[in-house]
Motif scaffolding. Structure first.
Motif, mmCIF file in Angstrom:
data_model
loop_
_atom_site.group_PDB
_atom_site.id
_atom_site.type_symbol
_atom_site.label_atom_id
_atom_site.label_comp_id
_atom_site.label_asym_id
_atom_site.label_seq_id
_atom_site.Cartn_x
_atom_site.Cartn_y
_atom_site.Cartn_z
ATOM 1 N N ALA A 133 0.842 -1.195 0.000
ATOM 2 C CA ALA A 133 0.000 0.000 0.000
ATOM 3 C C ALA A 133 0.877 1.246 0.000
ATOM 4 C CB ALA A 133 -0.930 0.022 1.212
ATOM 5 N N VAL A 134 0.354 2.296 -0.611
ATOM 6 C CA VAL A 134 0.997 3.609 -0.587
ATOM 7 C C VAL A 134 -0.044 4.608 -0.114
ATOM 8 C CG1 VAL A 134 2.232 5.386 -1.883
ATOM 9 C CG2 VAL A 134 2.481 2.973 -2.533
ATOM 10 N N VAL A 135 0.300 5.368 0.909
ATOM 11 C CA VAL A 135 -0.593 6.388 1.461
ATOM 12 C C VAL A 135 0.029 7.748 1.181
ATOM 13 C CG1 VAL A 135 -1.779 7.248 3.507
ATOM 14 C CG2 VAL A 135 -1.275 4.798 3.293
ATOM 15 N N ALA A 136 -0.778 8.691 0.713
ATOM 16 C CA ALA A 136 -0.272 10.033 0.424
ATOM 17 C C ALA A 136 -1.251 11.069 0.940
ATOM 18 C CB ALA A 136 -0.044 10.217 -1.078
ATOM 19 N N GLU A 137 -0.755 12.036 1.695
ATOM 20 C CA GLU A 137 -1.571 13.128 2.198
ATOM 21 C C GLU A 137 -1.543 14.263 1.174
ATOM 22 O OE1 GLU A 137 -0.414 14.364 6.080
ATOM 23 O OE2 GLU A 137 -0.280 12.320 6.856
ATOM 24 N N ILE A 138 -2.708 14.621 0.676
ATOM 25 C CA ILE A 138 -2.757 15.613 -0.390
ATOM 26 C C ILE A 138 -4.070 16.386 -0.335
ATOM 27 C CG2 ILE A 138 -3.762 14.027 -2.088
ATOM 28 C CD1 ILE A 138 -1.721 15.335 -4.100
ATOM 29 N N GLY A 139 -4.013 17.649 -0.717
ATOM 30 C CA GLY A 139 -5.214 18.482 -0.736
ATOM 31 C C GLY A 139 -5.930 18.363 -2.067
ATOM 32 N N HIS A 140 -5.453 19.082 -3.070
ATOM 33 C CA HIS A 140 -6.114 19.055 -4.377
ATOM 34 C C HIS A 140 -5.734 17.798 -5.143
ATOM 35 C CE1 HIS A 140 -7.920 20.394 -8.078
ATOM 36 N NE2 HIS A 140 -6.759 20.268 -8.713
ATOM 37 N N LEU A 141 -6.725 17.144 -5.726
ATOM 38 C CA LEU A 141 -6.495 15.965 -6.553
ATOM 39 C C LEU A 141 -7.365 16.099 -7.798
ATOM 40 C CD1 LEU A 141 -5.137 13.179 -6.841
ATOM 41 C CD2 LEU A 141 -7.120 12.180 -5.700
ATOM 42 N N SER A 142 -6.728 16.378 -8.915
ATOM 43 C CA SER A 142 -7.471 16.571 -10.159
ATOM 44 C C SER A 142 -7.900 15.226 -10.737
ATOM 45 C CB SER A 142 -6.609 17.306 -11.182
ATOM 46 O OG SER A 142 -5.525 16.484 -11.615
ATOM 47 N N LEU A 143 -8.860 15.285 -11.658
ATOM 48 C CA LEU A 143 -9.319 14.061 -12.319
ATOM 49 C C LEU A 143 -8.172 13.402 -13.072
ATOM 50 C CD1 LEU A 143 -11.539 12.102 -13.192
ATOM 51 C CD2 LEU A 143 -12.109 13.683 -15.049
ATOM 52 N N LYS A 144 -7.375 14.191 -13.785
ATOM 53 C CA LYS A 144 -6.270 13.632 -14.563
ATOM 54 C C LYS A 144 -5.254 12.948 -13.659
ATOM 55 C CE LYS A 144 -2.746 14.835 -17.987
ATOM 56 N NZ LYS A 144 -2.177 15.937 -18.820
ATOM 57 N N ALA A 145 -4.887 13.612 -12.555
ATOM 58 C CA ALA A 145 -3.912 13.018 -11.633
ATOM 59 C C ALA A 145 -4.459 11.742 -11.022
ATOM 60 C CB ALA A 145 -3.552 14.026 -10.548
ATOM 61 N N SER A 146 -5.730 11.744 -10.667
ATOM 62 C CA SER A 146 -6.325 10.546 -10.062
ATOM 63 C C SER A 146 -6.390 9.396 -11.061
ATOM 64 C CB SER A 146 -7.717 10.861 -9.512
ATOM 65 O OG SER A 146 -8.643 11.126 -10.555
ATOM 66 N N GLN A 147 -6.591 9.702 -12.336
ATOM 67 C CA GLN A 147 -6.609 8.664 -13.358
ATOM 68 C C GLN A 147 -5.241 7.998 -13.485
ATOM 69 O OE1 GLN A 147 -8.058 11.077 -16.619
ATOM 70 N NE2 GLN A 147 -10.148 10.285 -16.409
ATOM 71 N N ARG A 148 -4.189 8.800 -13.413
ATOM 72 C CA ARG A 148 -2.831 8.247 -13.470
ATOM 73 C C ARG A 148 -2.566 7.353 -12.258
ATOM 74 N NH1 ARG A 148 0.893 10.757 -16.919
ATOM 75 N NH2 ARG A 148 2.548 10.081 -15.496
ATOM 76 N N LEU A 149 -3.005 7.796 -11.091
ATOM 77 C CA LEU A 149 -2.804 7.008 -9.879
ATOM 78 C C LEU A 149 -3.609 5.707 -9.920
ATOM 79 C CD1 LEU A 149 -2.997 9.929 -7.306
ATOM 80 C CD2 LEU A 149 -0.937 8.666 -7.947
ATOM 81 N N GLN A 150 -4.848 5.797 -10.386
ATOM 82 C CA GLN A 150 -5.690 4.608 -10.495
ATOM 83 C C GLN A 150 -5.073 3.598 -11.458
ATOM 84 O OE1 GLN A 150 -8.302 3.464 -8.914
ATOM 85 N NE2 GLN A 150 -8.841 1.778 -10.295
#
Length: 250
Positions: free
Chosen positions: A129-146
């Motif tokens: 697992a990787v946990v990251a504390e972050i405020g703004h999360l754009s759709l594009k960034a979340s797609q890359r992470l997913q």
């Protein structure tokens, strides 16, 4: 990710190894009423999940971090925790099951560096697992992470934290996360003797891809094993009276 952070991450890669996985199984949360609302009966391991604190927890992130720690602990392997605000309290995470022998804390200079580290660590595949504390999360960034999580089979948990309460509105914007949770501290249940009762949370499943949304009142992790529990006065109720019934989100 900046060059300075990349060199640190490569050192972590050497420490953890280069094994890759394709685990697409699910991780049950351990409460039937909650797992019943999740497709497959739990959290998909090779996926991105979002967690935020409710009320004042949107800023301090304590309940969200505790929930993330309990989930990450039960993935069974090594965990990387990325952050920019140096206010983590490792003994509190250990109480949720995430002990120091299993987690490496990685401090980044800003959220851009966190996103880079988050994606690289998910793609690596040697972590559970990787946990990251972050405020703004754009759709594009979340797609890359997913996508990175799907390829490696590593669970990604984005703990959403904001510096101001008004910034928490960002949690309503669409992302590619498989599930989205909000965790709010509730008043602890009183004990029959003097002392502090077990912590309680309002656990809101705000989005579940292919599943339903619902609200649950649960006991916070307090057994160092990463398991949630139902308060005693709810444990014997029918499931329909415990779990909420909001419409599913796709």
């Amino acid at each position: 990710m900046g060059r300075d952070n990349r060199s640190q991450f490569h050192a972590l890669r050497a420490r953890f190894g280069n094994g890759r996985g394709t685990d697409r199984t699910v991780l049950p949360l351990g409460i039937e009423e909650v797992d019943h609302k999740l497709p497959g009966g739990g959290l998909v391991r090779g996926a991105l999940h979002e967690v935020a604190g409710g009320a004042n927890g949107a800023v301090d992130g304590a309940a969200a971090a505790a929930f993330a720690a309990g989930v990450a602990a039960r993935t069974g392997g090594r965990v990387l925790w990325c952050f920019a605000q140096p206010d983590l309290f490792p003994p509190a995470l250990a109480q949720c099951g995430l002990t120091l022998d299993r987690v490496v804390f990685f401090e980044c200079r800003d959220e851009t560096a966190i996103l880079g580290c988050f994606e690289d660590a998910l793609r690596h595949g040697g972590l559970s697992a990787v946990v990251a504390e972050i405020g703004h999360l754009s759709l594009k960034a979340s797609q890359r992470l997913q996508f990175a999580a799907e390829v490696s089979g590593t669970m990604g948990i984005a703990v959403r934290r904001w510096r101001r309460q008004t910034e928490a509105r960002d949690f309503g914007t669409p992302t590619a996360a498989s599930t989205r949770w909000r965790v709010t501290e509730l008043e602890a249940q009183s004990l029959p003797v003097r002392g502090v009762g077990p912590g309680r949370w309002l656990l809101e499943l705000m989005r579940a891809r292919g599943g339903e949304c619902a609200d649950f009142e649960v006991e916070a992790f307090d057994n160092a094993q990463g398991y949630l529990g139902l308060p005693a006065y709810l444990a014997d109720r029918p499931a329909a009276s415990v779990a909420g019934g909001r419409r599913a989100a796709s």
